[in-house]
Design a protein around this motif. Structure first.
Motif: not given
Length: 109
Positions: A18, A31, A42-43, A64, A66, A76, A87-90
């Protein structure tokens, strides 16, 4: 809240979560790396928009998910960290998808 049981001499890799570059132990699950660095969301739930996170942490629940290196819906808890990983949270929800479709329709007019 979380701590690693890996020995301090374990090699580390740099990953971006992020927008924040962090160092994590090589061989860690994504994770675990996220949790150790306070990134537990995570989302967003697709309908309610509520924050979601790993529930089972063994690949069964799919909570989890992502985005990894531009590819969405990656688990994750089953993904091993790699050097340079992004990595990005959805945040895919009914509202965000509807807005995306509206934008695509306007672009095609």
């Amino acid at each position: 809240m979380f701590r690693s049981l890996r020995k301090p001499e374990t090699q580390s890799v740099s990953i971006n979560i992020n927008g924040q570059m962090i160092q994590v132990a090589e061989g860690s699950s994504l994770w675990a790396a996220m949790a150790l660095h306070g990134e537990t969301q995570t989302r967003l739930a697709s309908v309610s928009g509520q924050q979601r996170s790993a529930y089972c942490a063994m690949g069964v629940c799919f909570e989890c998910l992502v985005e990894v290196n531009g590819v969405p819906n990656q688990q994750a808890c089953l993904t091993t960290v790699e050097e340079g990983m992004h990595v990005c949270s959805q945040d895919l929800t009914e509202q965000s998808i509807a807005a995306l479709h509206q934008k695509e329709s306007a672009d095609h007019e």
